[in-house]
Design a protein around this motif. Structure first.
Motif, PDB file in Angstrom:
ATOM      1  N   ARG A   5    -102.665 -70.657  -1.561  1.00  0.00           N
ATOM      2  CA  ARG A   5    -103.245 -71.443  -0.147  1.00  0.00           C
ATOM      3  C   ARG A   5    -104.103 -71.236   0.506  1.00  0.00           C
ATOM      4  NH1 ARG A   5     -97.339 -71.820   1.041  1.00  0.00           N
ATOM      5  NH2 ARG A   5     -96.793 -73.031  -0.024  1.00  0.00           N
ATOM      6  N   THR A   7    -106.648 -71.801   3.196  1.00  0.00           N
ATOM      7  CA  THR A   7    -106.990 -72.273   4.960  1.00  0.00           C
ATOM      8  C   THR A   7    -108.552 -72.768   5.542  1.00  0.00           C
ATOM      9  OG1 THR A   7    -105.709 -71.306   5.225  1.00  0.00           O
ATOM     10  CG2 THR A   7    -106.509 -71.982   7.204  1.00  0.00           C
ATOM     11  N   CYS A  54     -98.341 -85.421   5.030  1.00  0.00           N
ATOM     12  CA  CYS A  54     -98.568 -84.387   3.730  1.00  0.00           C
ATOM     13  C   CYS A  54     -97.343 -82.947   3.736  1.00  0.00           C
ATOM     14  CB  CYS A  54     -99.437 -83.735   5.943  1.00  0.00           C
ATOM     15  SG  CYS A  54    -100.987 -84.163   4.948  1.00  0.00           S
ATOM     16  N   GLN A  55     -96.853 -83.531   4.499  1.00  0.00           N
ATOM     17  CA  GLN A  55     -95.282 -82.255   4.079  1.00  0.00           C
ATOM     18  C   GLN A  55     -95.008 -82.258   3.197  1.00  0.00           C
ATOM     19  OE1 GLN A  55     -94.408 -79.368   6.738  1.00  0.00           O
ATOM     20  NE2 GLN A  55     -92.585 -78.870   4.660  1.00  0.00           N
ATOM     21  N   ALA A  58     -97.405 -81.053   0.092  1.00  0.00           N
ATOM     22  CA  ALA A  58     -96.892 -79.506  -0.212  1.00  0.00           C
ATOM     23  C   ALA A  58     -95.798 -79.142  -0.588  1.00  0.00           C
ATOM     24  CB  ALA A  58     -97.366 -79.362   1.657  1.00  0.00           C
ATOM     25  N   ARG A  69    -102.834 -81.475  -2.272  1.00  0.00           N
ATOM     26  CA  ARG A  69    -101.977 -80.232  -1.435  1.00  0.00           C
ATOM     27  C   ARG A  69    -103.053 -80.485   0.375  1.00  0.00           C
ATOM     28  NH1 ARG A  69     -99.068 -75.837  -1.802  1.00  0.00           N
ATOM     29  NH2 ARG A  69     -99.137 -76.069  -4.181  1.00  0.00           N
ATOM     30  N   ARG A  72    -104.400 -76.553   5.246  1.00  0.00           N
ATOM     31  CA  ARG A  72    -103.908 -75.880   6.773  1.00  0.00           C
ATOM     32  C   ARG A  72    -105.556 -75.194   7.080  1.00  0.00           C
ATOM     33  NH1 ARG A  72     -98.617 -75.736   7.363  1.00  0.00           N
ATOM     34  NH2 ARG A  72     -97.173 -75.491   5.785  1.00  0.00           N
ATOM     35  N   TRP A  74    -107.275 -74.090  10.538  1.00  0.00           N
ATOM     36  CA  TRP A  74    -106.941 -72.778  11.261  1.00  0.00           C
ATOM     37  C   TRP A  74    -106.172 -72.198  12.020  1.00  0.00           C
ATOM     38  CZ3 TRP A  74    -108.262 -71.926  16.209  1.00  0.00           C
ATOM     39  CH2 TRP A  74    -108.207 -73.052  16.823  1.00  0.00           C
ATOM     40  N   GLY A  76    -103.281 -73.792  11.812  1.00  0.00           N
ATOM     41  CA  GLY A  76    -101.662 -73.514  10.924  1.00  0.00           C
ATOM     42  C   GLY A  76    -100.717 -75.110  11.289  1.00  0.00           C
ATOM     43  N   ASP A  77    -101.273 -76.123  11.271  1.00  0.00           N
ATOM     44  CA  ASP A  77    -100.686 -77.882  11.574  1.00  0.00           C
ATOM     45  C   ASP A  77    -101.500 -78.208  10.008  1.00  0.00           C
ATOM     46  OD1 ASP A  77     -99.080 -76.788  13.651  1.00  0.00           O
ATOM     47  OD2 ASP A  77    -100.989 -78.111  14.533  1.00  0.00           O
ATOM     48  N   LEU A  78    -100.291 -79.362   9.598  1.00  0.00           N
ATOM     49  CA  LEU A  78    -100.932 -79.384   8.538  1.00  0.00           C
ATOM     50  C   LEU A  78    -102.266 -81.053   8.215  1.00  0.00           C
ATOM     51  CD1 LEU A  78     -97.868 -79.812   6.029  1.00  0.00           C
ATOM     52  CD2 LEU A  78    -100.385 -78.850   4.965  1.00  0.00           C
ATOM     53  N   ALA A  86    -105.930 -85.668   8.220  1.00  0.00           N
ATOM     54  CA  ALA A  86    -105.294 -84.799   7.268  1.00  0.00           C
ATOM     55  C   ALA A  86    -107.074 -84.634   6.049  1.00  0.00           C
ATOM     56  CB  ALA A  86    -104.704 -84.891   6.836  1.00  0.00           C
TER      57      ALA A  86
END
Length: 137
Positions: A5, A7, A54-55, A58, A69, A72, A74, A76-78, A86
């Motif tokens: 993943r 970030t 987005c969820q 993913a 995809r 995230r 920095w 942590g949220d999408l 997004a």
């Protein structure tokens, strides 16, 4: 093993931005450190749909479907809710053309794969109706 993943820890240092179109959104192409992304910005009333989409994207990517995809933030949220934004990994290729039989087949194949991935596995909590819905016996 979970797929890696990415970030982003902050704004891109070098960003090539090209305005583009999106479904119910405004999109831009973003490049950073050799990676390509799509930034998607929506109207205030679309925030819940963006977060849900987005969820799902993913989860489908985790299941093996090639999706844009979400990356995230920095924190942590999408979705960066305050900006209604997004950042999605860019899927390489060309846009599909619904007017061609070949592209219609590609769309149908992808949709079928989404439906297969979204089906729960049969188990103790799964039951089938006694008769097909809407059919008299």
């Amino acid at each position: 093993m979970d797929p890696p993943r990415r970030t982003l820890g902050g704004p891109p240092r070098a960003c090539g931005v090209t305005a583009g179109g999106g479904i119910n959104s405004v999109t831009w192409l973003v490049e950073q450190d050799g990676h390509r992304y799509v930034a998607k910005h929506i109207a205030p009333e679309g925030l819940d749909a963006l977060a849900c989409g987005c969820q799902i994207a993913a989860e489908l990517a985790d299941a093996g479907l090639r999706t844009g995809r979400p990356v995230r933030a920095w924190f942590g949220d999408l979705v960066f809710a305050e900006a209604r934004l997004a950042l999605l990994e860019r899927v390489p290729g060309r846009p599909l053309d619904r007017r061609t039989a070949e592209d219609q087949q590609a769309m149908a194949t992808t949709l079928a794969q989404v439906h297969r991935l979204g089906q729960p596995e049969p188990g103790p909590g799964t039951r089938r109706p006694a008769k097909p819905l809407g059919v008299e016996r």
